[in-house]
Design a protein around this motif. Structure first.
Motif, PDB file in Angstrom:
ATOM      1  N   ARG A  27     -39.948 -46.412  22.989  1.00 57.84           N
ATOM      2  CA  ARG A  27     -38.657 -47.051  22.783  1.00 57.84           C
ATOM      3  C   ARG A  27     -38.431 -48.107  23.843  1.00 57.84           C
ATOM      4  O   ARG A  27     -38.910 -47.996  24.988  1.00 57.84           O
ATOM      5  CB  ARG A  27     -37.539 -46.024  22.810  1.00 57.84           C
ATOM      6  N   GLU A  28     -37.700 -49.144  23.486  1.00 54.39           N
ATOM      7  CA  GLU A  28     -37.375 -50.202  24.438  1.00 54.39           C
ATOM      8  C   GLU A  28     -36.227 -49.738  25.327  1.00 54.39           C
ATOM      9  O   GLU A  28     -35.190 -49.295  24.841  1.00 54.39           O
ATOM     10  CB  GLU A  28     -36.984 -51.486  23.718  1.00 54.39           C
ATOM     11  N   VAL A  29     -36.438 -49.833  26.629  1.00 52.10           N
ATOM     12  CA  VAL A  29     -35.435 -49.412  27.605  1.00 52.10           C
ATOM     13  C   VAL A  29     -35.064 -50.606  28.483  1.00 52.10           C
ATOM     14  O   VAL A  29     -35.937 -51.331  28.967  1.00 52.10           O
ATOM     15  CB  VAL A  29     -35.956 -48.260  28.488  1.00 52.10           C
ATOM     16  N   THR A  30     -33.786 -50.791  28.680  1.00 52.18           N
ATOM     17  CA  THR A  30     -33.284 -51.819  29.591  1.00 52.18           C
ATOM     18  C   THR A  30     -32.628 -51.138  30.778  1.00 52.18           C
ATOM     19  O   THR A  30     -31.718 -50.320  30.606  1.00 52.18           O
ATOM     20  CB  THR A  30     -32.263 -52.732  28.893  1.00 52.18           C
ATOM     21  N   LEU A  31     -33.099 -51.460  31.965  1.00 51.37           N
ATOM     22  CA  LEU A  31     -32.481 -50.997  33.201  1.00 51.37           C
ATOM     23  C   LEU A  31     -31.756 -52.184  33.808  1.00 51.37           C
ATOM     24  O   LEU A  31     -32.374 -53.199  34.141  1.00 51.37           O
ATOM     25  CB  LEU A  31     -33.534 -50.441  34.159  1.00 51.37           C
ATOM     26  N   THR A  32     -30.451 -52.076  33.955  1.00 51.30           N
ATOM     27  CA  THR A  32     -29.634 -53.232  34.342  1.00 51.30           C
ATOM     28  C   THR A  32     -29.430 -53.367  35.840  1.00 51.30           C
ATOM     29  O   THR A  32     -28.868 -54.377  36.281  1.00 51.30           O
ATOM     30  CB  THR A  32     -28.250 -53.151  33.664  1.00 51.30           C
ATOM     31  N   ARG A  33     -29.882 -52.376  36.614  1.00 50.22           N
ATOM     32  CA  ARG A  33     -29.628 -52.426  38.056  1.00 50.22           C
ATOM     33  C   ARG A  33     -30.921 -52.238  38.844  1.00 50.22           C
ATOM     34  O   ARG A  33     -31.741 -51.365  38.536  1.00 50.22           O
ATOM     35  CB  ARG A  33     -28.628 -51.330  38.461  1.00 50.22           C
ATOM     36  N   ASP A  34     -31.088 -53.082  39.859  1.00 52.96           N
ATOM     37  CA  ASP A  34     -32.185 -52.859  40.799  1.00 52.96           C
ATOM     38  C   ASP A  34     -31.984 -51.500  41.458  1.00 52.96           C
ATOM     39  O   ASP A  34     -30.852 -51.033  41.618  1.00 52.96           O
ATOM     40  CB  ASP A  34     -32.189 -53.928  41.900  1.00 52.96           C
ATOM     41  N   PHE A  35     -33.092 -50.883  41.858  1.00 51.17           N
ATOM     42  CA  PHE A  35     -32.958 -49.609  42.557  1.00 51.17           C
ATOM     43  C   PHE A  35     -34.035 -49.479  43.619  1.00 51.17           C
ATOM     44  O   PHE A  35     -35.077 -50.148  43.568  1.00 51.17           O
ATOM     45  CB  PHE A  35     -33.009 -48.421  41.581  1.00 51.17           C
ATOM     46  N   TYR A  36     -33.752 -48.652  44.602  1.00 51.08           N
ATOM     47  CA  TYR A  36     -34.725 -48.302  45.626  1.00 51.08           C
ATOM     48  C   TYR A  36     -35.437 -47.024  45.199  1.00 51.08           C
ATOM     49  O   TYR A  36     -34.820 -46.109  44.650  1.00 51.08           O
ATOM     50  CB  TYR A  36     -34.049 -48.052  46.971  1.00 51.08           C
TER      51      TYR A  36
END
Length: 349
Positions: A77-86
């Motif tokens: 599935r296509e996933v969008t992560l909208t926030r940078d993370f450490y």
């Protein structure tokens, strides 16, 4: 030992010791390897009491989660992560977990006996670390102090007959609760709001982990996104078949037979500088576990359902599951010699 060396170096620099290229060098011994640094190449030294491990930045973006083949990673599935993370550069070590547990104990956030480390926040008494198991390398003396030891297990002793330093090996025998608490200790120690409720369903920031200000466990999607950065590779090192030079895992037999010092397998995505994203120990994730995630596109996915099983990723020294998309589960109270963790935190929160 490293801190002692740096302290001596800092005193020397403070006293005005003159160093030039070729005069003074420092050899740092870590995990059976030696790193040599010329003192003249050091601009400055910073001493910190921060408990947080080294972390790398993972930029936000899109990716295909699942690869059509991996264990419980068949659905794509296509996933969008909208926030940078450490994300932790490496798995949390025994030394790092022990220091955090000592800090938490000294501040009354946990209780401990010689057999168990227990939570002491929000009325919780969940077990965080199984101290009386032979596989656990962290111990408590019953009088207020934690310390490290070599595991007396046959696995560890046969793998390292001449002995080994447990400080740089990943922590083991830690429950999911122990992983969540470790992240909260980091937050409390650095003045950030803790991410987890220590009662009820132990939700992370009201089931919005991406909006949490403090440290937390990575979400299922974040972990896979970082492991396959940024070309949707099959394994963290690429698409080449796994072998014992690329990860500490079980092929036909265990490659090593016990954990390796963190950073021994740095062939994770080179652009990120992560290590051991395959093998060594399973890593707890924030999400509750469902095997089949479906194929519908999703943005910033979090826990898909109820239950007390949580996602674990990466496989271990005793397991085969080293594909980026492989997913497995463990009950929140489960602890054994193959499970550890890696911390995360949303950037800019």
């Amino acid at each position: 030992m490293r801190r002692r060396i740096l302290l001596v170096l800092g005193l020397a620099l403070a006293l005005g010791a003159t160093v030039t290229q070729g005069d003074w060098k420092m050899d740092i011994h870590r995990g059976g390897k030696v790193e040599r640094i010329y003192l003249s190449a050091i601009d400055s030294l910073t001493f910190t009491g921060n408990l947080a491990p080294l972390m790398v930045t993972v930029p936000a973006g899109d990716f295909i989660m699942g690869d059509g083949e991996a264990w419980c990673g068949v659905d794509e599935r296509e996933v969008t992560l909208t926030r940078d993370f450490y994300l932790g550069q490496h798995e949390v070590t025994n030394q790092e977990y022990m220091e955090a547990a000592q800090w938490a104990y000294d501040h009354g956030y946990v209780t401990a006996t010689t057999s168990s480390l227990l939570d002491n926040l929000d009325g919780s008494t969940e077990e965080l670390l199984d101290l009386d198991n032979d596989w656990c390398e962290i111990q408590f003396d019953g009088a207020g102090s934690f310390y490290l030891r070599e595991s007396p297990s046959s696995y560890a002793q046969s793998t390292y007959p001449d002995g080994y330093d447990p400080a740089s090996h990943p922590v083991k025998e830690v429950t999911w609760y122990g992983g969540a608490c470790y992240c909260d200790w980091l937050s409390l120690q650095t003045g950030l709001p803790r991410a987890y409720e220590h009662s009820g369903d132990w939700s992370c920031n009201g089931e919005d982990p991406y909006g949490a200000e403090g440290y937390r466990l990575p979400t299922d999607a974040e972990w896979e996104y970082a492991a396959q950065w940024d070309d949707e590779r099959f394994y963290p090192w690429g698409d080449e078949d796994p072998d014992c030079c690329r990860a500490n895992f079980r092929l036909s037999d265990p490659c090593v037979g016990w954990t390796s010092p963190v950073g021994s397998y740095p062939s994770a995505p080179a652009a990120l500088g992560l290590s051991d994203m395959a093998g060594n120990v399973w890593e707890w994730c924030n999400d509750r576990y469902t095997c089949n995630l479906g194929t519908l596109p999703v943005t910033d996915p979090a826990s898909p359902g109820g239950g007390d099983s949580r996602v674990r990723r990466s496989g271990s020294w005793a397991n085969l599951f080293v594909e980026c998309a492989s997913r497995d589960a463990g009950g929140e109270s489960l602890s054994n010699y193959t499970i550890g963790l890696r911390a995360a935190r949303t950037v800019g929160q």
